[in-house]
Design an enzyme around this catalytic site. Structure first.
Site, PDB file in Angstrom:
ATOM      1  N   ASN A   8       0.927  -1.150   0.009  1.00 35.72           N
ATOM      2  CA  ASN A   8      -0.047  -0.051   0.213  1.00 35.72           C
ATOM      3  C   ASN A   8       0.915   1.028  -0.237  1.00 35.72           C
ATOM      4  O   ASN A   8       1.273   1.457   0.961  1.00 35.72           O
ATOM      5  CB  ASN A   8      -0.831  -0.029   1.201  1.00 35.72           C
ATOM      6  CG  ASN A   8      -1.563   1.228   1.376  1.00 35.72           C
ATOM      7  OD1 ASN A   8      -1.823   1.927   0.561  1.00 35.72           O
ATOM      8  ND2 ASN A   8      -2.314   1.490   2.610  1.00 35.72           N
ATOM      9  N   TRP A   9       0.843   1.878  -1.417  1.00 35.62           N
ATOM     10  CA  TRP A   9       2.113   2.966  -1.376  1.00 35.62           C
ATOM     11  C   TRP A   9       1.446   4.151  -0.585  1.00 35.62           C
ATOM     12  O   TRP A   9       2.238   5.385  -0.519  1.00 35.62           O
ATOM     13  CB  TRP A   9       2.522   3.189  -2.805  1.00 35.62           C
ATOM     14  CG  TRP A   9       3.159   2.108  -3.271  1.00 35.62           C
ATOM     15  CD1 TRP A   9       3.475   0.878  -2.954  1.00 35.62           C
ATOM     16  CD2 TRP A   9       3.704   1.965  -4.950  1.00 35.62           C
ATOM     17  NE1 TRP A   9       4.298   0.073  -3.762  1.00 35.62           N
ATOM     18  CE2 TRP A   9       4.155   0.796  -4.575  1.00 35.62           C
ATOM     19  CE3 TRP A   9       3.476   2.869  -5.993  1.00 35.62           C
ATOM     20  CZ2 TRP A   9       4.873   0.367  -6.116  1.00 35.62           C
ATOM     21  CZ3 TRP A   9       4.074   2.425  -6.937  1.00 35.62           C
ATOM     22  CH2 TRP A   9       4.534   1.254  -7.082  1.00 35.62           C
ATOM     23  N   LYS A  10       0.298   4.235  -0.442  1.00 40.18           N
ATOM     24  CA  LYS A  10      -0.426   5.517  -0.057  1.00 40.18           C
ATOM     25  C   LYS A  10      -0.152   6.704  -0.707  1.00 40.18           C
ATOM     26  O   LYS A  10      -0.034   6.356  -2.055  1.00 40.18           O
ATOM     27  CB  LYS A  10       0.001   5.762   1.537  1.00 40.18           C
ATOM     28  CG  LYS A  10      -0.246   4.450   2.636  1.00 40.18           C
ATOM     29  CD  LYS A  10      -0.222   4.406   3.807  1.00 40.18           C
ATOM     30  CE  LYS A  10      -0.268   3.314   4.711  1.00 40.18           C
ATOM     31  NZ  LYS A  10      -0.273   3.458   6.213  1.00 40.18           N
ATOM     32  N   HIS A  95      -9.531   1.131   4.514  1.00 35.61           N
ATOM     33  CA  HIS A  95      -8.295   1.336   5.402  1.00 35.61           C
ATOM     34  C   HIS A  95      -8.427   2.272   6.477  1.00 35.61           C
ATOM     35  O   HIS A  95      -9.542   3.249   6.363  1.00 35.61           O
ATOM     36  CB  HIS A  95      -7.224   1.890   4.415  1.00 35.61           C
ATOM     37  CG  HIS A  95      -5.857   2.052   4.988  1.00 35.61           C
ATOM     38  ND1 HIS A  95      -5.665   2.904   5.931  1.00 35.61           N
ATOM     39  CD2 HIS A  95      -4.770   1.209   4.942  1.00 35.61           C
ATOM     40  CE1 HIS A  95      -4.325   2.566   6.288  1.00 35.61           C
ATOM     41  NE2 HIS A  95      -4.034   1.545   5.844  1.00 35.61           N
ATOM     42  N   GLU A  97      -7.116   4.733   7.540  1.00 32.86           N
ATOM     43  CA  GLU A  97      -6.940   6.068   7.442  1.00 32.86           C
ATOM     44  C   GLU A  97      -8.163   6.697   6.666  1.00 32.86           C
ATOM     45  O   GLU A  97      -8.436   7.852   6.690  1.00 32.86           O
ATOM     46  CB  GLU A  97      -5.502   6.421   6.466  1.00 32.86           C
ATOM     47  CG  GLU A  97      -4.609   6.342   7.399  1.00 32.86           C
ATOM     48  CD  GLU A  97      -2.961   5.564   6.640  1.00 32.86           C
ATOM     49  OE1 GLU A  97      -3.064   5.554   5.449  1.00 32.86           O
ATOM     50  OE2 GLU A  97      -2.306   5.085   7.394  1.00 32.86           O
ATOM     51  N   GLU A 162      -5.606  -4.725  10.362  1.00 29.05           N
ATOM     52  CA  GLU A 162      -4.593  -3.847  10.753  1.00 29.05           C
ATOM     53  C   GLU A 162      -4.886  -3.086  12.028  1.00 29.05           C
ATOM     54  O   GLU A 162      -5.639  -2.182  11.886  1.00 29.05           O
ATOM     55  CB  GLU A 162      -4.461  -2.955   9.454  1.00 29.05           C
ATOM     56  CG  GLU A 162      -4.188  -3.302   8.302  1.00 29.05           C
ATOM     57  CD  GLU A 162      -3.607  -2.455   7.369  1.00 29.05           C
ATOM     58  OE1 GLU A 162      -2.256  -2.706   6.706  1.00 29.05           O
ATOM     59  OE2 GLU A 162      -4.123  -1.504   6.928  1.00 29.05           O
ATOM     60  N   GLY A 168       2.409   2.280  10.774  1.00 32.58           N
ATOM     61  CA  GLY A 168       3.102   3.255  10.680  1.00 32.58           C
ATOM     62  C   GLY A 168       4.101   3.677  12.001  1.00 32.58           C
ATOM     63  O   GLY A 168       4.592   4.741  11.974  1.00 32.58           O
ATOM     64  N   SER A 202       3.172  -2.152  10.305  1.00 29.07           N
ATOM     65  CA  SER A 202       4.580  -2.239  10.887  1.00 29.07           C
ATOM     66  C   SER A 202       5.196  -3.482  10.619  1.00 29.07           C
ATOM     67  O   SER A 202       6.009  -3.874  11.354  1.00 29.07           O
ATOM     68  CB  SER A 202       5.085  -1.833  12.417  1.00 29.07           C
ATOM     69  OG  SER A 202       4.529  -0.392  12.699  1.00 29.07           O
ATOM     70  N   GLY A 223       2.556  -1.085   4.358  1.00 32.76           N
ATOM     71  CA  GLY A 223       2.735   0.237   4.028  1.00 32.76           C
ATOM     72  C   GLY A 223       4.223   0.796   3.856  1.00 32.76           C
ATOM     73  O   GLY A 223       4.774   0.485   2.719  1.00 32.76           O
ATOM     74  N   GLY A 224       4.769   1.392   4.854  1.00 38.04           N
ATOM     75  CA  GLY A 224       6.016   2.030   4.622  1.00 38.04           C
ATOM     76  C   GLY A 224       7.135   1.035   4.029  1.00 38.04           C
ATOM     77  O   GLY A 224       7.962   1.414   3.281  1.00 38.04           O
TER      78      GLY A 224
HETATM   79  P1  PGA Z   1       2.754   0.183   7.519  1.00 38.70           P
HETATM   80  O1  PGA Z   1       1.123   0.593   7.036  1.00 38.70           O
HETATM   81  O2  PGA Z   1       3.118  -1.200   7.005  1.00 38.70           O
HETATM   82  O3  PGA Z   1       3.646   1.405   7.270  1.00 38.70           O
HETATM   83  O4  PGA Z   1       2.456   0.372   9.105  1.00 38.70           O
HETATM   84  C1  PGA Z   1       0.392  -0.568   6.918  1.00 38.70           C
HETATM   85  C2  PGA Z   1      -0.808   0.089   6.292  1.00 38.70           C
HETATM   86  O5  PGA Z   1      -1.244   1.121   6.486  1.00 38.70           O
HETATM   87  O6  PGA Z   1      -1.581  -0.605   5.550  1.00 38.70           O
END
Ligand code: PGA
Length: 239
Positions: A8-10, A95, A97, A162, A168, A202, A223-224
């Protein structure tokens, strides 16, 4: 069932970075790793180009969201029909967010998941508790309600657990906590359907091997660490 690794590149990557990242992953996959399925979810503006680069390889593209309707007066939205047309296979819905920043309710998430399925996409439906909900011991009831109200009536989908506080932050649940939540989620699902339950929050190369070994962990939503080809690849290798 093969493990599924989703990046997930956001709201990250320039166009050049997106092309470099997807090309590097595609070329790694072509070298013959088929032990897992892999997808990347870039920002909408790069999605068509990223999907095109994936064409003919095992790497799939996905969107990070989709609208509830197929078309119409929804300024700023992108429909599942459009996501499908540019060659994507998956779409992340609900998600945390989007739930937090765009007030997406379970009913909205369900409508998006159903729009995705109707258009031949596989929705990756995200659920997870906040830190205070976990501290209060409400994590199972929160996730249970999210599942009851966000899952589509029919069709193939993926669930991603999640925990909001792990996204993050570098913080993760214990192995035991992931194990009990994933088996709880499994119990809520139709036993006749083979639904993959991803873990996200994470995930890094140094914890992926321990997490993937847990019962009912069917892969990762990352994500990251999905923004660096070598880290993302290292996580996939543990699967
Ligand atoms: P993260 O994000 O790996 O940076 O914790 C995961 C996500 O939001 O899907």
């Amino acid at each position: 069932m093969k493990k599924l690794i989703v990046g997930n590149w956001k709201m990250n990557t320039t166009r050049t970075e997106a092309v470099q990242l997807v090309t590097a992953l595609r070329d790694q996959l072509i070298k013959g790793a088929d032990a897992f399925d892999m997808a990347v979810c870039p920002p909408f503006v790069w999605l068509g180009e990223v999907a095109q680069i994936c064409t003919g390889s095992a790497l799939k593209a996905g969107a990070q969201d989709c609208g509830m309707a197929d078309k119409g007066a929804f300024t700023g939205d992108v429909s599942a029909t459009m996501v499908k047309e540019v060659g994507a296979s998956y779409v992340i819905v609900g998600h945390s967010e989007r739930r937090a920043q765009h007030n997406e309710t379970n009913a909205i998430v369900k409508a998006k998941a159903e729009a995705a399925i109707k258009n031949g996409l596989i929705p990756i439906i995200c659920v997870g508790e906040t830190e205070s909900e976990r501290q209060q011991g409400a994590h199972e009831s929160v996730v249970g309600q999210q599942l009851a109200e966000s899952l589509p009536g029919s069709g193939a989908y993926v669930v991603a657990y999640e925990p909001v506080w792990a996204i993050g932050t570098g913080k993760t649940p214990t192995i035991q906590d992931i194990k009990s939540m994933h088996s709880f989620i499994r119990q809520q699902l139709d036993p006749t359907e083979k639904v993959a339950i991803l873990y996200g929050g994470s995930v890094k190369p140094d914890n992926a091997a321990a997490f993937i070994a847990i019962d009912h962990v069917g892969g990762f939503l990352i994500g990251g660490a999905s923004l660096k080809a070598d880290e993302f690849w290292a996580i996939a290798q543990s699967c």
